[in-house]
Scaffold this motif. Structure first.
Motif, mmCIF file in Angstrom:
data_model
loop_
_atom_site.group_PDB
_atom_site.id
_atom_site.type_symbol
_atom_site.label_atom_id
_atom_site.label_comp_id
_atom_site.label_asym_id
_atom_site.label_seq_id
_atom_site.Cartn_x
_atom_site.Cartn_y
_atom_site.Cartn_z
ATOM 1 N N THR A 4 44.316 46.123 13.683
ATOM 2 C CA THR A 4 44.444 46.832 14.952
ATOM 3 C C THR A 4 45.623 46.304 15.742
ATOM 4 O OG1 THR A 4 42.840 45.314 15.947
ATOM 5 C CG2 THR A 4 41.990 47.402 15.107
ATOM 6 N N GLY A 6 49.343 46.135 17.332
ATOM 7 C CA GLY A 6 50.237 47.161 17.843
ATOM 8 C C GLY A 6 51.499 47.259 17.019
ATOM 9 N N TRP A 143 44.598 60.781 21.824
ATOM 10 C CA TRP A 143 44.028 60.120 22.982
ATOM 11 C C TRP A 143 43.301 61.126 23.863
ATOM 12 C CZ3 TRP A 143 44.707 60.621 28.275
ATOM 13 C CH2 TRP A 143 44.176 59.589 29.053
ATOM 14 N N GLY A 171 45.385 53.582 21.827
ATOM 15 C CA GLY A 171 44.904 52.704 22.881
ATOM 16 C C GLY A 171 43.777 51.824 22.387
ATOM 17 N N ALA A 172 43.457 50.810 23.204
ATOM 18 C CA ALA A 172 42.443 49.841 22.810
ATOM 19 C C ALA A 172 41.063 50.480 22.683
ATOM 20 C CB ALA A 172 42.409 48.696 23.821
ATOM 21 N N ARG A 173 40.805 51.507 23.496
ATOM 22 C CA ARG A 173 39.477 52.127 23.458
ATOM 23 C C ARG A 173 39.174 52.691 22.077
ATOM 24 N NH1 ARG A 173 37.611 57.572 26.763
ATOM 25 N NH2 ARG A 173 35.580 57.774 25.786
ATOM 26 N N ALA A 175 40.789 51.966 19.314
ATOM 27 C CA ALA A 175 40.834 50.881 18.333
ATOM 28 C C ALA A 175 39.482 50.196 18.235
ATOM 29 C CB ALA A 175 41.917 49.874 18.718
ATOM 30 N N MET A 176 38.856 49.935 19.375
ATOM 31 C CA MET A 176 37.534 49.318 19.370
ATOM 32 C C MET A 176 36.487 50.268 18.784
ATOM 33 S SD MET A 176 37.745 46.251 20.565
ATOM 34 C CE MET A 176 36.067 45.906 21.068
ATOM 35 N N ARG A 179 36.897 50.340 14.993
ATOM 36 C CA ARG A 179 36.839 49.047 14.294
ATOM 37 C C ARG A 179 35.595 49.003 13.411
ATOM 38 N NH1 ARG A 179 37.701 44.420 18.183
ATOM 39 N NH2 ARG A 179 39.882 44.931 17.740
ATOM 40 N N VAL A 187 47.532 50.567 16.050
ATOM 41 C CA VAL A 187 47.690 51.047 17.419
ATOM 42 C C VAL A 187 49.146 51.419 17.637
ATOM 43 C CG1 VAL A 187 47.436 50.519 19.867
ATOM 44 C CG2 VAL A 187 45.828 49.554 18.209
#
Length: 243
Positions: A4, A6, A143, A171-173, A175-176, A179, A187
């Motif tokens: 994950t 960047g 996104w 974005g991190a959202r 990616a989480m 996961r 990312v």
């Protein structure tokens, strides 16, 4: 553990290491877009325009125009070939892939494209994706789509993750959220400034390396003699499908 990390930071380092000379690759990309190309709305337009500098790119717009008979229109937008579906108004949505996939196959065949890289920007395009023969599948998770509150889209995404070779998020959202559900998640930097600047060139170069690796890995699993990296040479005659 999924990757994950960047791409922006890695891209900047890669640009410093390799310089800015343009690479040439041959496996075309077919992008099942979730936006109209004419909108110019950031992603995936920025990425596809950059890829088109050195490989064939075909973007199938999400919206369908209405016509008496099913057709697939094609027109040039710079180096990108934009595809527009024309479908009967009375056609049910779940019937579209049955008619659309043969039209897309025929157009790609007329272009000399065999086993392209399929770039999917919306999991709801899964029925079309499942009908095409490809050398690799990229799921570019857009996104802002609320998968958690759309059971049909969420189910389609789960199926798409099973066939995707690479997953891109913005974005991190996401990616989480993804996961643990796929072994290769990257990312991407924000749309706009980063993809329009020098780092955008290097992001595309890094993605090219990843795509070429995926295509080569898929080729090793295919029967001997099956062509994998086939595409219309730049400058060759255009298809009669194209305007």
């Amino acid at each position: 553990m999924p990757d994950t990390g960047g791409l922006a930071e890695s891209a900047a380092r890669e640009l410093d290491r390799t310089g800015a000379e343009e690479r040439v690759t041959s496996t075309p990309i077919v992008c099942l877009s979730h936006v109209a190309w004419s909108s110019g709305a950031g992603h995936p337009c920025h990425l596809m325009a950059r890829f088109a500098r050195h490989r064939g790119v075909y973007v199938l717009e999400a919206a369908a125009e209405r016509a008496r008979l099913p057709l697939l229109g094609a027109a040039r937008a710079g180096e990108v070939t934009v595809l527009t579906r024309y479908l009967p108004a009375e056609l049910e949505r779940d019937e579209e892939p049955r008619l659309l996939a043969p039209l897309l196959d025929a157009l790609l065949e007329s272009e000399g494209v065999t086993l392209p890289i399929l770039w999917v920007c919306d999991a709801q395009a899964l029925p079309v994706a499942q009908r095409l023969r490809t050398s690799a599948v990229v799921y570019d998770c857009p996104w802002g789509l609320e998968y958690e509150h759309d059971p049909a889209r969420a189910a389609a995404e789960s199926s798409l993750l099973r066939i995707a070779d690479l997953v891109l998020v913005h974005g991190a959202r996401d990616a989480m959220r993804l996961r643990g559900r796929h072994p290769l998640v990257h990312v991407l930097p924000d749309d706009g400034p980063q993809l329009s600047a020098a780092s955008g060139t290097s992001v595309v170069r890094l993605l090219d390396d990843v795509l070429d690796t995926l295509v080569a890995a898929r080729a090793r699993t295919m029967p001997e003699g099956v062509p994998v990296r086939v595409g219309r040479p730049r400058g060759a005659a255009r298809s009669p499908f194209l305007n």
